[in-house]
Design a protein around this motif. Sequence first.
Motif, PDB file in Angstrom:
ATOM      1  N   HIS A   1       3.047 -15.050   2.013  1.00 16.03           N
ATOM      2  CA  HIS A   1       1.627 -14.856   2.342  1.00 16.03           C
ATOM      3  C   HIS A   1       1.408 -13.502   3.004  1.00 16.03           C
ATOM      4  O   HIS A   1       0.425 -12.815   2.724  1.00 16.03           O
TER       5      HIS A   1
ATOM      6  N   HIS B   1       1.823 -10.904   0.077  1.00 15.43           N
ATOM      7  CA  HIS B   1       0.958 -10.976  -1.098  1.00 15.43           C
ATOM      8  C   HIS B   1      -0.394 -11.626  -0.843  1.00 15.43           C
ATOM      9  O   HIS B   1      -1.217 -11.703  -1.764  1.00 15.43           O
ATOM     10  N   GLY B   2      -0.632 -12.094   0.379  1.00 20.98           N
ATOM     11  CA  GLY B   2      -1.928 -12.665   0.727  1.00 20.98           C
ATOM     12  C   GLY B   2      -2.255 -13.960  -0.005  1.00 20.98           C
ATOM     13  O   GLY B   2      -3.418 -14.323  -0.121  1.00 20.98           O
ATOM     14  N   GLN B   3      -1.218 -14.647  -0.514  1.00 21.80           N
ATOM     15  CA  GLN B   3      -1.428 -15.883  -1.259  1.00 21.80           C
ATOM     16  C   GLN B   3      -0.298 -16.856  -0.952  1.00 21.80           C
ATOM     17  O   GLN B   3       0.799 -16.452  -0.596  1.00 21.80           O
TER      18      GLN B   3
END
Length: 153
Positions: free
Chosen positions: A95, A98-100
């Motif tokens: 996270h 990659h922000g996910q």
Amino acid sequence: MTVEMIDYDSEPVPKELCSIDRHGGADDFHGCGACFESENPLSCEECVINKIFKHYAELTGQRMKRQFPVLFSTPKKKSDAIPWEVIAPHEEQAHINHGQSLERLAERGGLSYREMYAVLRNKKFDYENGNKYSDIQYELEVLRIIKSFYLVN
């Protein structure tokens, strides 16, 4: 006669009920639809047909461990994946990098070996400096991490 099972959305389903993608994996499952046809739609976890598929896969030795996909910059004949249990402890790093979530990254095709290497080492992914190794070297390093995971656990 054994019905060949294939992994679709992390669940075993009969291969003959799937369309197959260019990598040999299940692209779409053209199955029962029971979950959608009832007055009270069920999740796949509650569906009796899904439970039968899982049980059959276990009885016939076809139960697959959940896999996290490898994203390739060039198409390969067969898709690669690593065991989900290896990358799951690094959800927070995925996270950060990659922000996910891992779930969302998997839905979008996974991570490259280079990206995966950073996540598995709990390191920030360096978008600016390019590759330290060639693609095959990143793949080898990820395989070493997987081997270490199973030697320790």
